[in-house]
Design a protein around this motif. Structure first.
Motif, PDB file in Angstrom:
ATOM      1  N   ALA A  25       0.835  -1.212   0.000  1.00 34.23           N
ATOM      2  CA  ALA A  25       0.000   0.000   0.000  1.00 34.23           C
ATOM      3  C   ALA A  25       0.864   1.254   0.000  1.00 34.23           C
ATOM      4  O   ALA A  25       0.571   2.218  -0.713  1.00 34.23           O
ATOM      5  CB  ALA A  25      -0.937  -0.002   1.197  1.00 34.23           C
ATOM      6  N   ASP A  26       1.926   1.262   0.769  1.00 29.72           N
ATOM      7  CA  ASP A  26       2.829   2.412   0.794  1.00 29.72           C
ATOM      8  C   ASP A  26       3.647   2.489  -0.494  1.00 29.72           C
ATOM      9  O   ASP A  26       3.832   3.575  -1.052  1.00 29.72           O
ATOM     10  CB  ASP A  26       3.765   2.341   2.001  1.00 29.72           C
ATOM     11  CG  ASP A  26       3.043   2.592   3.304  1.00 29.72           C
ATOM     12  OD1 ASP A  26       2.478   3.692   3.469  1.00 29.72           O
ATOM     13  OD2 ASP A  26       3.045   1.694   4.163  1.00 29.72           O
ATOM     14  N   GLU A  28       2.902   1.532  -3.474  1.00 32.49           N
ATOM     15  CA  GLU A  28       2.090   2.021  -4.596  1.00 32.49           C
ATOM     16  C   GLU A  28       1.917   3.533  -4.543  1.00 32.49           C
ATOM     17  O   GLU A  28       2.026   4.217  -5.563  1.00 32.49           O
ATOM     18  CB  GLU A  28       0.725   1.328  -4.597  1.00 32.49           C
ATOM     19  CG  GLU A  28       0.795  -0.125  -4.988  1.00 32.49           C
ATOM     20  CD  GLU A  28      -0.530  -0.849  -4.831  1.00 32.49           C
ATOM     21  OE1 GLU A  28      -1.499  -0.259  -4.296  1.00 32.49           O
ATOM     22  OE2 GLU A  28      -0.603  -2.012  -5.247  1.00 32.49           O
ATOM     23  N   VAL A  29       1.664   4.070  -3.351  1.00 34.40           N
ATOM     24  CA  VAL A  29       1.515   5.521  -3.199  1.00 34.40           C
ATOM     25  C   VAL A  29       2.836   6.220  -3.510  1.00 34.40           C
ATOM     26  O   VAL A  29       2.860   7.231  -4.210  1.00 34.40           O
ATOM     27  CB  VAL A  29       1.015   5.872  -1.776  1.00 34.40           C
ATOM     28  CG1 VAL A  29       1.060   7.374  -1.537  1.00 34.40           C
ATOM     29  CG2 VAL A  29      -0.396   5.338  -1.565  1.00 34.40           C
ATOM     30  N   ILE A  30       3.929   5.681  -3.010  1.00 37.16           N
ATOM     31  CA  ILE A  30       5.246   6.270  -3.256  1.00 37.16           C
ATOM     32  C   ILE A  30       5.546   6.273  -4.748  1.00 37.16           C
ATOM     33  O   ILE A  30       6.022   7.277  -5.292  1.00 37.16           O
ATOM     34  CB  ILE A  30       6.327   5.516  -2.462  1.00 37.16           C
ATOM     35  CG1 ILE A  30       6.144   5.800  -0.969  1.00 37.16           C
ATOM     36  CG2 ILE A  30       7.725   5.895  -2.937  1.00 37.16           C
ATOM     37  CD1 ILE A  30       6.935   4.875  -0.057  1.00 37.16           C
ATOM     38  N   GLU A  32       3.461   6.308  -7.294  1.00 34.93           N
ATOM     39  CA  GLU A  32       2.632   7.312  -7.961  1.00 34.93           C
ATOM     40  C   GLU A  32       3.137   8.728  -7.675  1.00 34.93           C
ATOM     41  O   GLU A  32       3.186   9.573  -8.571  1.00 34.93           O
ATOM     42  CB  GLU A  32       1.171   7.170  -7.542  1.00 34.93           C
ATOM     43  CG  GLU A  32       0.510   5.912  -8.060  1.00 34.93           C
ATOM     44  CD  GLU A  32       0.499   5.814  -9.581  1.00 34.93           C
ATOM     45  OE1 GLU A  32       0.301   6.838 -10.256  1.00 34.93           O
ATOM     46  OE2 GLU A  32       0.700   4.697 -10.093  1.00 34.93           O
ATOM     47  N   HIS A  33       3.512   8.995  -6.425  1.00 35.22           N
ATOM     48  CA  HIS A  33       4.016  10.327  -6.087  1.00 35.22           C
ATOM     49  C   HIS A  33       5.341  10.618  -6.784  1.00 35.22           C
ATOM     50  O   HIS A  33       5.598  11.756  -7.179  1.00 35.22           O
ATOM     51  CB  HIS A  33       4.170  10.476  -4.581  1.00 35.22           C
ATOM     52  CG  HIS A  33       2.871  10.638  -3.869  1.00 35.22           C
ATOM     53  ND1 HIS A  33       2.741  10.488  -2.513  1.00 35.22           N
ATOM     54  CD2 HIS A  33       1.619  10.927  -4.306  1.00 35.22           C
ATOM     55  CE1 HIS A  33       1.490  10.679  -2.158  1.00 35.22           C
ATOM     56  NE2 HIS A  33       0.785  10.934  -3.241  1.00 35.22           N
ATOM     57  N   ALA A  51       9.487  11.335  -2.651  1.00 33.13           N
ATOM     58  CA  ALA A  51       8.177  10.697  -2.501  1.00 33.13           C
ATOM     59  C   ALA A  51       8.156   9.764  -1.294  1.00 33.13           C
ATOM     60  O   ALA A  51       7.166   9.704  -0.560  1.00 33.13           O
ATOM     61  CB  ALA A  51       7.814   9.939  -3.773  1.00 33.13           C
ATOM     62  N   THR A  52       9.248   9.060  -1.081  1.00 33.86           N
ATOM     63  CA  THR A  52       9.341   8.133   0.046  1.00 33.86           C
ATOM     64  C   THR A  52       9.309   8.873   1.373  1.00 33.86           C
ATOM     65  O   THR A  52       8.525   8.528   2.270  1.00 33.86           O
ATOM     66  CB  THR A  52      10.628   7.288  -0.052  1.00 33.86           C
ATOM     67  OG1 THR A  52      10.599   6.533  -1.267  1.00 33.86           O
ATOM     68  CG2 THR A  52      10.768   6.339   1.127  1.00 33.86           C
ATOM     69  N   ARG A  55       5.859  10.364   2.056  1.00 26.77           N
ATOM     70  CA  ARG A  55       4.887   9.343   2.461  1.00 26.77           C
ATOM     71  C   ARG A  55       5.103   8.932   3.918  1.00 26.77           C
ATOM     72  O   ARG A  55       4.152   8.869   4.706  1.00 26.77           O
ATOM     73  CB  ARG A  55       4.982   8.119   1.542  1.00 26.77           C
ATOM     74  CG  ARG A  55       4.123   6.943   1.962  1.00 26.77           C
ATOM     75  CD  ARG A  55       2.664   7.266   1.907  1.00 26.77           C
ATOM     76  NE  ARG A  55       1.875   6.094   2.260  1.00 26.77           N
ATOM     77  CZ  ARG A  55       0.570   6.080   2.343  1.00 26.77           C
ATOM     78  NH1 ARG A  55      -0.130   7.173   2.085  1.00 26.77           N
ATOM     79  NH2 ARG A  55      -0.065   4.976   2.671  1.00 26.77           N
ATOM     80  N   HIS A  58       4.106  11.884   6.359  1.00 24.72           N
ATOM     81  CA  HIS A  58       2.675  12.180   6.489  1.00 24.72           C
ATOM     82  C   HIS A  58       1.842  10.988   6.952  1.00 24.72           C
ATOM     83  O   HIS A  58       0.829  11.177   7.628  1.00 24.72           O
ATOM     84  CB  HIS A  58       2.127  12.719   5.159  1.00 24.72           C
ATOM     85  CG  HIS A  58       2.653  14.079   4.825  1.00 24.72           C
ATOM     86  ND1 HIS A  58       2.204  15.225   5.437  1.00 24.72           N
ATOM     87  CD2 HIS A  58       3.623  14.466   3.953  1.00 24.72           C
ATOM     88  CE1 HIS A  58       2.854  16.269   4.947  1.00 24.72           C
ATOM     89  NE2 HIS A  58       3.721  15.836   4.054  1.00 24.72           N
ATOM     90  N   ALA A  59       2.242   9.771   6.604  1.00 22.58           N
ATOM     91  CA  ALA A  59       1.419   8.600   6.914  1.00 22.58           C
ATOM     92  C   ALA A  59       1.875   7.817   8.146  1.00 22.58           C
ATOM     93  O   ALA A  59       1.091   7.037   8.687  1.00 22.58           O
ATOM     94  CB  ALA A  59       1.386   7.653   5.709  1.00 22.58           C
TER      95      ALA A  59
END
Length: 105
Positions: A25-26, A28-30, A32-33, A51-52, A55, A58-59
């Motif tokens: 999940a992380d 995939e977000v990284i 995309e960012h 991006a890493t 993420r 913030h998360a």
């Protein structure tokens, strides 16, 4: 995940090498960012790192709560850097955070 542009392929490869144990999940977000338009002018390795760290900040830390409590961004970053490095180490990352050289995210 084998196709895509050369930049996408490079970022995927770097992601696997940099944070091999990151949850999907992380990751995939990284990913995309790292492909975001405002990072396109940067080398793939730099875009991925920004991006890493964004993420993780913030998360996985209290960064946003500190901002909401009135802390300045630099102070909030200072207070969460240890938590960030712990998450990154859990993900298999050996790179350390440089608060002086990191762009705001």
């Amino acid at each position: 995940m084998a196709g895509g542009t050369k930049r996408q392929q490079t970022i995927r490869r770097l992601l696997r090498a940099t944070i091999p144990r990151a949850p999907m999940a992380d990751a995939e977000v990284i990913f995309e960012h790292a492909l975001a338009g405002h990072l396109r002018h940067l080398p793939p390795s730099t875009a991925l790192w920004l991006a890493t760290t964004s993420r993780v900040r913030h998360a996985h830390t209290d960064y946003d709560a500190l901002l909401a409590d009135g802390y300045e961004p630099d102070a909030a970053r200072f207070f969460v850097v240890g938590d960030m490095e712990e998450v990154l180490a859990d993900w298999g990352c050996s790179k350390k955070i440089d608060l002086e050289g990191e762009e705001p995210a």
